[in-house]
Design a protein around this motif. Sequence first.
Motif, PDB file in Angstrom:
ATOM      1  N   LYS A 166       0.728  -1.211  -0.056  1.00 18.91           N
ATOM      2  CA  LYS A 166       0.043  -0.078  -0.059  1.00 18.91           C
ATOM      3  C   LYS A 166       0.942   1.223  -0.256  1.00 18.91           C
ATOM      4  N   TRP A 167       1.761   1.307   0.776  1.00 19.22           N
ATOM      5  CA  TRP A 167       2.829   2.369   0.935  1.00 19.22           C
ATOM      6  C   TRP A 167       3.515   2.561  -0.457  1.00 19.22           C
ATOM      7  N   ARG A 168       4.150   1.740  -1.014  1.00 19.77           N
ATOM      8  CA  ARG A 168       4.625   1.522  -2.432  1.00 19.77           C
ATOM      9  C   ARG A 168       3.917   2.093  -3.269  1.00 19.77           C
ATOM     10  N   ALA A 169       2.514   1.775  -3.444  1.00 24.97           N
ATOM     11  CA  ALA A 169       1.674   2.048  -4.765  1.00 24.97           C
ATOM     12  C   ALA A 169       1.309   3.452  -4.257  1.00 24.97           C
ATOM     13  N   GLY A 170       1.241   4.241  -3.247  1.00 21.93           N
ATOM     14  CA  GLY A 170       0.990   5.488  -2.863  1.00 21.93           C
ATOM     15  C   GLY A 170       2.067   6.514  -2.913  1.00 21.93           C
ATOM     16  N   HIS A 171       3.329   5.973  -2.678  1.00 28.06           N
ATOM     17  CA  HIS A 171       4.540   7.087  -2.043  1.00 28.06           C
ATOM     18  C   HIS A 171       5.862   6.489  -2.949  1.00 28.06           C
ATOM     19  N   SER A 183      16.741  -0.714   2.107  1.00 28.47           N
ATOM     20  CA  SER A 183      16.166   0.085   3.212  1.00 28.47           C
ATOM     21  C   SER A 183      14.669   0.051   3.450  1.00 28.47           C
ATOM     22  N   VAL A 184      13.928  -0.208   2.579  1.00 25.74           N
ATOM     23  CA  VAL A 184      12.515  -0.336   2.683  1.00 25.74           C
ATOM     24  C   VAL A 184      12.118  -1.540   3.429  1.00 25.74           C
ATOM     25  N   VAL A 185      12.625  -2.702   2.953  1.00 24.01           N
ATOM     26  CA  VAL A 185      12.637  -3.919   3.747  1.00 24.01           C
ATOM     27  C   VAL A 185      12.768  -3.690   5.284  1.00 24.01           C
ATOM     28  N   GLU A 186      14.020  -2.901   5.624  1.00 29.66           N
ATOM     29  CA  GLU A 186      14.414  -2.892   7.037  1.00 29.66           C
ATOM     30  C   GLU A 186      13.371  -1.969   7.644  1.00 29.66           C
ATOM     31  N   ALA A 201      10.322  -3.966   8.478  1.00 37.19           N
ATOM     32  CA  ALA A 201      10.397  -4.993   9.448  1.00 37.19           C
ATOM     33  C   ALA A 201      10.153  -4.438  10.843  1.00 37.19           C
ATOM     34  N   VAL A 202      10.399  -3.056  11.018  1.00 35.63           N
ATOM     35  CA  VAL A 202      10.480  -2.695  12.383  1.00 35.63           C
ATOM     36  C   VAL A 202       9.608  -1.462  12.687  1.00 35.63           C
ATOM     37  N   SER A 203       8.963  -0.896  11.528  1.00 36.35           N
ATOM     38  CA  SER A 203       8.007   0.371  11.827  1.00 36.35           C
ATOM     39  C   SER A 203       6.781  -0.153  12.349  1.00 36.35           C
ATOM     40  N   ARG A 204       6.240   0.626  13.228  1.00 41.08           N
ATOM     41  CA  ARG A 204       5.063   0.607  13.766  1.00 41.08           C
ATOM     42  C   ARG A 204       3.787   0.592  12.684  1.00 41.08           C
ATOM     43  N   ALA A 254       4.510   9.444   6.005  1.00 36.86           N
ATOM     44  CA  ALA A 254       5.406  10.387   6.146  1.00 36.86           C
ATOM     45  C   ALA A 254       6.624  10.072   7.200  1.00 36.86           C
ATOM     46  N   ALA A 255       6.087   9.069   8.246  1.00 30.39           N
ATOM     47  CA  ALA A 255       7.174   8.669   9.208  1.00 30.39           C
ATOM     48  C   ALA A 255       7.829   7.405   8.555  1.00 30.39           C
ATOM     49  N   PHE A 256       7.212   6.629   7.862  1.00 28.38           N
ATOM     50  CA  PHE A 256       7.831   5.698   7.195  1.00 28.38           C
ATOM     51  C   PHE A 256       8.681   6.164   6.036  1.00 28.38           C
ATOM     52  N   GLN A 257       8.582   6.991   5.231  1.00 29.82           N
ATOM     53  CA  GLN A 257       9.557   7.685   4.190  1.00 29.82           C
ATOM     54  C   GLN A 257      10.750   8.273   4.911  1.00 29.82           C
ATOM     55  N   GLU A 258      10.420   9.050   5.896  1.00 29.46           N
ATOM     56  CA  GLU A 258      11.319   9.342   6.907  1.00 29.46           C
ATOM     57  C   GLU A 258      12.512   8.247   7.325  1.00 29.46           C
TER      58      GLU A 258
END
Length: 136
Positions: A85-90, A100-103, A106-109, A122-126
């Motif tokens: 979903k994030w990849r499709a939109g951002h 880095s995306v996979v890392e 794995a740990v993002s909330r 925004a937080a995920f991209q950052e």
Amino acid sequence: MNSEAISAGGAIEEGSAVLDSLNLAKFSAPQIDTALRLVEQLSAPERGDPVSCRSALQAYARGAGFDDAILAAEALRVRVAALAKWRAGHDPLRQSNAQSVVEAAAVSRLSELADGIGFEPAAFQEFILFIEEIPW
């Protein structure tokens, strides 16, 4: 959340306790990468079906030694779906560093978003940008 919070039809029960449990499930980047590859190997209709995805991921979770393979499979499925979903939109052109995306996945909330459970964009991209800057 335990495996009883997952309905026979494949949906997870709504509620903050479920989201909290999904966030408590811990995965490494290689485990997320394996889950992504397993889901990518499914046919297009199967990729869109939570039960089919979970079934494929349960086999992996059992083999990987997770105590609750059903819960692990659902948590992996939700993370894979959130990443898609994030990849499709951002990041539709996948310009972000794949590792880095996979890392980050794995740990993002996970959060409750307007369109369901996902990563706060925004937080995920950052976080991805932060990971890219780490001198491994």
